[in-house]
Write a protein that holds these residues in place. Structure first.
Motif: not given
Length: 911
Positions: A441-453, A416-417
């Motif tokens: 813990x925050x899911x930022x995998x779909x953020x182009x600038x981060x692409x990570x948790x 879940x983004x």
């Protein structure tokens, strides 16, 4: 006028009136009724009046506009246009109607007409050019001129040029007639341009643009027609073309009285681009027509080239202004880009500084928990360099439960983004340190600038330690470290609710340390605290590991015994406790001995509630304290019924005190030698409406424990003083002593001596007649305080008696210290004076002690005549008891006083 025009009804009336007037006058222009002079008169009056009225209406409208200066000034220009043109028309009509000749050209009327043109062009330009900066205003003005010149070019090659060439009028008149259509073309162009920009959303205005533009258009067309007719010599006043001028000013009048509209909101860039390209559309069209029309008509005027040249100059000027505007815009954009870049750089540096110096550690991991990035603050917070962590899995530093929790959290939020989860983990470092860490813990995998948790980690070891300490303090005694009442209650409830395979007994022991208050009062609270700590240590040492011991407060302890098969095991625990407490407690070189009163209550698991079990043990402890033999007391159901009875009696006693149900009875005191009545002892009695006469030994202890003894004692004292004064009036020759018992709690009150003084003063009783009786234990409970109170009482003149003498300390030292006047021999000693084995040594010793110390002696509880004979023989001076009479109400004693007084009078009379 402004207030009137704001009303909708007035506006509608004016509009209707203007339309009707226009239709009537226009019909006259078309039909041509009457002579040429009448036509001129009608034309001059109608046009001048309509123009002046529309000008006044525009000025009235300008006065009502207060919030928009540009709109107000535009209305002023439009009003000035109509007034100037109306004055010019008035002058032209004067020539034709009054002087009855054609208006010369040029003439004074042309001043008004030309002024009207200038004012109208200025007003339209204010509507067409709303841009705030000067370059944009000039560029928009050039756009309007380009459109005007383009239209003029078409008009010149098609109509004006050939007409001018063929006309026979003078050069001055031709020039004037050329200025009018040129101005009219400019006006028509500006009007069309204004409508187009307004429709495109480029111009925002609160003015009625369409009606005003229509009025200008009609005016311009009429002016052009007039110029053509004048060049051809076909114009006369009252011509149909005058209906156009009349319609234009009628439309302007209607626009002035119309309600104000809201400003239009500017739309997107496409209409604005259309507005920028609009002049070029006119130029292309005009250029094409200027080439086609001469080719068709075969005419070629020199003026066409001049107009084309002017058009080219305007295009060049427009490009120059556009380049300047674009250059200014480019510089502004560059400035904005530089400022924005600096702002972003500053924000980046600020963010980096916050991240690196934060108390949190910011990390980025992939779906599997592998570290991609961690902030430099990890070294400051956890003492590990970032390069040692990069590439490893974040779970490898955690204990097994934390590792599982972190893996589950990463898996749950990965799908879940922007999903978040918060969990606490225990991190174990190679050096053995164990740190509690809170992770967000925050899911930022779909953020182009981060692409990570992203993990925000915080060291909460100190907070967790503080929480543990607070929890420990909340459930443990701060002095002894034992469990407190809250934790003990929870343990007992848990023990009574748990499941067991067979019968199992749960026992609770309640302990109260005997004599602890004396230690506290005599040696101080520091010594008392040290004693409690040592007792807690001893109690813990003699219990099993599974038992729970708690300090409930003060010197009260409680022990939970679990897993017992019978209640006798609790008795064994109590025996071990007594053994542990037998030896002396050494504090500051002083040996202290302490003993505990222990109450025991036990029950099988699940049979009673935890509260009930603890209450039963508490009741048993009070029974053990009453016995004072050092043996533990087992709970008996009768204890509960006794408690219920005591509570009921307490409630009834409170009601009896409040309702004044208590009474005072008096027991007489006699002189043993003469049998004379010399005093009474005041005794409180409680005639209960249902229980009958309640014995004092039942309700006096309750009054002592609840504090009601103060109110009861005050009541008895005042009643006895007032009654004693009554008896003193009845028998002034034989004054009586009034004895009143004083409890220990009364004697401890600082204002007790003042209370006695007030009772004596209010009643009028002589202080020497009042005897305050108290036991030895009351005097010795707080000797220093008792001494101060007794001295204050002696200062008032009252006398002090020691009640139940011989049963307490019986120390000669305190008899010398305290200001005592009377010794009352306890009834237990008097009882020994009767029977076959009568003993009189103790009574004889007390009597001799009283004689030695010059104290009066009163024997209590005389019930037999033999006791009276023995006391008289031993030298006791006074006595009281059932042998003389039971305690009785004041009326009974009053009768005795009157009889004795009568006997004394009879003996005094001569025989």
């Amino acid at each position: 006028m402004g207030m009137t025009l704001t009303r909708p009804g007035v506006r509608t009336f004016l509009v209707i009136l203007a339309v009707i007037g226009y239709l009537v006058v226009a019909a006259g222009f078309i039909v041509h009724p009457g002579s040429t002079l009448a036509q001129a008169w009608l034309s001059g009056v109608a046009l001048s009046v309509t123009a002046i009225l529309s000008g006044l209406a525009c000025w009235a409208r300008a006065i009502r506009v207060t919030e928009d200066r540009r709109t107000r000034v535009t209305w002023l220009f439009l009003g000035g246009t109509a007034l100037a043109w109306g004055l010019g028309e008035f002058v032209a009509g004067f020539y034709e109607v009054v002087l009855q000749r054609d208006s010369p050209s040029p003439s004074a009327a042309d001043v008004g007409f030309l002024a009207a043109g200038v004012l109208l062009v200025t007003g339209l330009l204010r509507m067409v050019v709303p841009e705030p900066n000067a370059a944009a205003r000039i560029r928009a003005l050039v756009d309007g001129l380009m459109v005007s010149v383009a239209v003029l070019l078409v008009g010149w090659v098609s109509v004006l040029g050939p007409t001018m060439h063929l006309s026979r009028i003078g050069s001055a008149e031709k020039l004037l007639l050329l200025i009018y259509p040129s101005a009219d073309i400019a006006l028509i162009t500006l009007a069309a341009y204004l409508v187009l920009r307004t429709r495109a959303g480029e111009t925002r205005s609160a003015l009625p643009v369409e009606p005003i533009a229509l009025a200008v258009l009609v005016f311009g067309v009429s002016d052009c027609c007039y110029a053509y007719l004048e060049l051809t010599g076909a114009y006369r006043s009252g011509h149909a073309v005058d209906a156009g001028w009349l319609g234009a000013y009628t439309m302007l009048l209607i626009s002035a009285v119309m309600p104000q509209k809201k400003k239009a909101v500017e739309t997107d860039d496409l209409p604005r681009q259309f507005g920028l390209l609009l002049p070029y559309v006119f130029i292309l069209g005009a250029t094409g027509l200027s080439l086609v029309i001469p080719a068709i008509t075969g005419t070629d005027e020199h003026g066409t080239r001049w107009i084309q040249a002017g058009l080219i100059l305007l295009m060049v000027a427009r490009q120059l202004f556009s380049m300047r505007e674009n250059l200014a815009l480019t510089r502004e954009l560059e400035h904005r880009v530089v400022a924005r870049t600096q702002e972003l750089d500053t924000s980046h540096q600020r963010f980096r500084a916050l991240v690196e110096n934060s108390s949190d550690v910011v990390s980025m991991v992939d779906r599997n928990g592998r570290l991609i990035y961690t902030s430099n603050s990890v070294f400051r917070v956890f003492g590990i360099p970032p390069e040692r962590l990069i590439g490893g899995r974040v779970q490898e530093w955690m204990d097994e439960p934390s590792r599982i929790a972190m893996t589950e959290a990463l898996e749950s939020i990965s799908a879940t983004p922007l999903a978040t989860a918060t969990l606490e983990v225990l991190v174990v470092f190679p050096d053995g340190r164990r740190v509690a860490v809170e992770n967000t813990v925050t899911n930022l995998l779909d953020d182009p600038a981060v692409q990570a948790i992203v993990l925000n980690s915080r060291d909460i070891s100190e907070r967790r330690q503080l929480e543990d300490e607070l929890v420990h303090q909340a459930f443990h005694d701060s002095l002894t470290g034992l469990a407190n009442r809250a934790l003990f209650m929870d343990r007992v409830r848990h023990a009574m609710r748990r499941r067991v395979l067979g019968p199992e007994t749960v026992g609770v022991l309640f302990l109260d340390l005997d004599g602890f208050k004396e230690v506290n009062d005599s040696l101080g609270h520091a010594t008392g605290d040290a004693l409690l700590v040592d007792v807690a240590r001893r109690l813990t040492s003699c219990l099993r590991p599974g038992d729970t011991i708690a300090r409930l407060g003060g010197d009260e302890f409680a022990i939970l015994v679990e897993g017992a098969l019978t209640g006798s095991e609790c008795v064994a625990v109590a025996a071990r406790i007594n053994e542990c407490l037998e030896s002396a407690v050494v504090i500051d070189g002083r040996d202290l001995f302490i003993r505990a009163s222990i109450g025991i209550a036990s029950a099988e698991v699940g049979t009673v509630s935890a509260d009930q079990l603890i209450r039963n043990a508490d009741l048993a402890m009070y029974r053990a304290k009453e016995k004072q033999d050092g043996e533990p007391a087992l709970y008996d159901p009768i204890m509960h019924s006794s408690l219920v009875e005591r509570l009921a009696l307490e409630a009834e006693l409170r009601k009896a005190v409040a309702d004044h149900q208590l009474q005072v009875h008096y027991q007489p005191t006699y002189v043993l030698e003469s049998g004379e009545l010399v005093g009474v002892e005041a005794l409180v009695r409680w005639p209960h409406p249902e229980r009958g006469m309640v014995q004092p030994d039942l309700f006096i202890p309750i009054a002592e424990q609840t504090g009601l003894i103060h109110e009861i004692g005050r009541f008895v004292l005042r009643e006895a003083c007032f009654q004693g004064q009554e008896w003193a009036r009845m028998s002034p020759s034989t004054p009586m002593n009034i004895g009143v018992n004083v409890s220990g709690k009364q004697l401890q009150r600082r204002d007790f001596a003042d209370e006695v003084s007030r009772a004596l003063a209010d009643s009028g009783l002589d202080a020497g007649s009042l005897v305050l009786e108290m036991t030895e234990s009351v005097l010795m409970n707080d000797a220093e305080s008792a001494m101060r109170t007794l001295k204050a009482l002696k200062d008032t003149g009252v006398r002090i008696a020691i009640d139940d003498f011989g049963t307490g300390y019986s120390s000669l030292s305190y008899l010398h210290r305290f200001p005592v006047d009377i010794l009352k021999i306890d009834r237990s000693f008097v009882d020994r004076l009767s029977g076959a084995d009568a003993q009189d040594s103790l009574v004889q010793s007390i009597v001799q002690l009283g004689n030695t110390l010059q104290l009066e002696t009163i024997a209590e509880g005389i019930e037999e005549h033999s006791q009276l004979i023995a006391l008289r023989r031993l030298g006791c001076t006074m006595a009281q008891g059932y042998h003389f009479g039971r305690p009785a109400p004041a009326d009974t004693v009053s009768a005795l006083v009157m009889d004795q007084n009568a006997n004394n009078v009879a003996r005094a009379l001569p025989a």
